[in-house]
Write a protein that holds these residues in place. Sequence first.
Motif, mmCIF file in Angstrom:
data_model
loop_
_atom_site.group_PDB
_atom_site.id
_atom_site.type_symbol
_atom_site.label_atom_id
_atom_site.label_comp_id
_atom_site.label_asym_id
_atom_site.label_seq_id
_atom_site.Cartn_x
_atom_site.Cartn_y
_atom_site.Cartn_z
ATOM 1 N N GLU A 190 0.832 -1.208 0.000
ATOM 2 C CA GLU A 190 0.000 0.000 0.000
ATOM 3 C C GLU A 190 0.863 1.254 0.000
ATOM 4 N N ASN A 191 0.426 2.244 -0.783
ATOM 5 C CA ASN A 191 1.111 3.535 -0.892
ATOM 6 C C ASN A 191 2.535 3.408 -1.438
ATOM 7 N N ILE A 192 2.774 2.330 -2.186
ATOM 8 C CA ILE A 192 4.026 2.147 -2.927
ATOM 9 C C ILE A 192 3.637 1.925 -4.382
ATOM 10 N N ALA A 193 4.279 2.607 -5.315
ATOM 11 C CA ALA A 193 3.867 2.503 -6.713
ATOM 12 C C ALA A 193 5.062 2.640 -7.644
ATOM 13 N N ASP A 194 4.942 1.983 -8.802
ATOM 14 C CA ASP A 194 5.912 2.194 -9.871
ATOM 15 C C ASP A 194 5.687 3.579 -10.484
ATOM 16 N N VAL A 195 6.742 4.142 -11.030
ATOM 17 C CA VAL A 195 6.644 5.421 -11.728
ATOM 18 C C VAL A 195 6.846 5.144 -13.216
ATOM 19 N N LEU A 196 5.826 5.426 -14.000
ATOM 20 C CA LEU A 196 5.832 5.109 -15.428
ATOM 21 C C LEU A 196 6.532 6.208 -16.235
ATOM 22 N N PRO A 197 6.827 5.937 -17.524
ATOM 23 C CA PRO A 197 7.743 6.815 -18.270
ATOM 24 C C PRO A 197 7.454 8.310 -18.220
ATOM 25 N N SER A 198 6.212 8.720 -18.513
ATOM 26 C CA SER A 198 5.940 10.165 -18.582
ATOM 27 C C SER A 198 6.171 10.850 -17.247
ATOM 28 N N GLU A 199 5.677 10.218 -16.170
ATOM 29 C CA GLU A 199 5.849 10.817 -14.845
ATOM 30 C C GLU A 199 7.307 10.757 -14.412
ATOM 31 N N ALA A 200 7.990 9.673 -14.743
ATOM 32 C CA ALA A 200 9.403 9.560 -14.389
ATOM 33 C C ALA A 200 10.219 10.657 -15.073
ATOM 34 N N ARG A 201 9.888 10.948 -16.321
ATOM 35 C CA ARG A 201 10.608 11.999 -17.043
ATOM 36 C C ARG A 201 10.360 13.363 -16.403
ATOM 37 N N LYS A 202 9.099 13.668 -16.065
ATOM 38 C CA LYS A 202 8.797 14.947 -15.401
ATOM 39 C C LYS A 202 9.575 15.065 -14.098
ATOM 40 N N THR A 203 9.591 13.972 -13.319
ATOM 41 C CA THR A 203 10.267 13.984 -12.031
ATOM 42 C C THR A 203 11.757 14.211 -12.198
ATOM 43 N N GLU A 204 12.362 13.515 -13.150
ATOM 44 C CA GLU A 204 13.802 13.647 -13.363
ATOM 45 C C GLU A 204 14.168 15.035 -13.885
ATOM 46 N N GLU A 205 13.352 15.587 -14.757
ATOM 47 C CA GLU A 205 13.645 16.927 -15.257
ATOM 48 C C GLU A 205 13.550 17.967 -14.145
ATOM 49 N N LEU A 206 12.560 17.795 -13.258
ATOM 50 C CA LEU A 206 12.466 18.694 -12.103
ATOM 51 C C LEU A 206 13.690 18.568 -11.209
ATOM 52 N N ARG A 207 14.119 17.335 -10.970
ATOM 53 C CA ARG A 207 15.295 17.118 -10.114
ATOM 54 C C ARG A 207 16.505 17.839 -10.685
ATOM 55 N N ARG A 208 16.716 17.705 -11.997
ATOM 56 C CA ARG A 208 17.875 18.356 -12.619
ATOM 57 C C ARG A 208 17.770 19.878 -12.540
ATOM 58 N N LEU A 209 16.585 20.406 -12.831
ATOM 59 C CA LEU A 209 16.394 21.849 -12.776
ATOM 60 C C LEU A 209 16.693 22.392 -11.382
ATOM 61 N N MET A 210 16.147 21.719 -10.375
ATOM 62 C CA MET A 210 16.306 22.226 -9.006
ATOM 63 C C MET A 210 17.738 22.096 -8.520
ATOM 64 N N LEU A 211 18.391 20.960 -8.802
ATOM 65 C CA LEU A 211 19.777 20.804 -8.371
ATOM 66 C C LEU A 211 20.683 21.819 -9.067
ATOM 67 N N ASP A 212 20.430 22.073 -10.343
ATOM 68 C CA ASP A 212 21.225 23.094 -11.042
ATOM 69 C C ASP A 212 20.986 24.472 -10.440
ATOM 70 N N ASN A 213 19.746 24.745 -10.036
ATOM 71 C CA ASN A 213 19.459 26.038 -9.409
ATOM 72 C C ASN A 213 20.121 26.133 -8.042
#
Length: 386
Positions: free
Chosen positions: A8-31
């Motif tokens: 419960e409350n554990i889920a796979d992250v599928l391609p589109s959401e994984a890409r959004k998440t990774e792009e946010l991570r890169r943007l924020m770490l670069d900032n």
Amino acid sequence: MPNWLLPENIADVLPSEARKTEELRRLMLDNFRSYGYELVMPPLLEYVESLLTGAGQDTELRSFKLVDPMSGRMLGLRADMTTQVARIDAHLLNRDSVTRLCYAGSVLHTRPSGLHATREPLQIGAEIYGHAGLEADAEVQELALASLALAGFGADQVRLDLSHVGVLRALLAGDGAAQKDEAALYTLLRAKDTPGLDAISVSYAPATRAALLALPGLYGDIDVLARAREVLPALPGITRALAELAALAGSALGRADVAIDLADLRGYQYESGAMFALYVPGLPNAVARGGRYDHVGEAFGRARPATGFSLDLRELARLLPTAERKHSIRAPWGNAPELREKIAQLRKAGEVVIQSLPGHDNEQDEFECDRVLVLENSNWILKNLG
């Protein structure tokens, strides 16, 4: 039970959401890096004595524990990375100067932290060590707001809630009876349980009791601070806390809708000064939390002023619209030198080139092949599809 079902409350992250998440991570770490923050990567698990030292009871209850088969000692899976980063600052870096650190990684919770929340957040955050002044708090608050701006949330979509643990601690400092009920008062104030506060405070000093009963009603816009100065005792700790809240609220004006809530004491056991929470449309829970926690380093033998914030990237990414499919190029499978060279040139130029494996069609969530690479007159050229 099918062996592919997840807890419960554990889920796979599928391609589109994984890409959004990774792009946010890169943007924020670069900032973060543009502000001078250095990236650290604490381990996923460590001995509970280190992991939970100074973290507060809430973090201990949220932490998974297991026995290390190599040492026989108890290990903990991190539920929060802040204490780990404080340990790195105290013992591994051991600098005397101001230190700015940032991090990003998965944490695990025994229970979800809010409605529809995952038990495996992808936590990203930033911390400043070594400066006790309000300037550090203001920088961390600015960085948190900038992170939400990078995710596409404008000033009119973000609400900043401010609170300060110094108000309650100043009230309790002069009342021995109230000090014995500190944990219960914290719970009652968080719930804004005025009848409960009324019942528990019967034996307190009249001034303490009146102030505690006033705290649940001291929430709203920045004008709440003026009301607080009128109804709360003029204790040095309270005066200082209200002045700090006024300064932080002023620095955020124009970047968020600012609210004050003097009874919102989430993280009270952990924090030591001003605290903030950020809310955005679509989430019932705070999307980010931060504040000052000067005492955490004491557990590692080196107390340092500290303030920081963190947020869950997975929760934030779910709020963002699905990105448009990226235009890409379909190419045939083959090892011909001319074909491989052409594909390498296109990829180097920033194009996505997907080679079709023999006997299969391409099916992707993220890419739309609008061009195809074909061989004409011994040359590989691009042609539009459709």
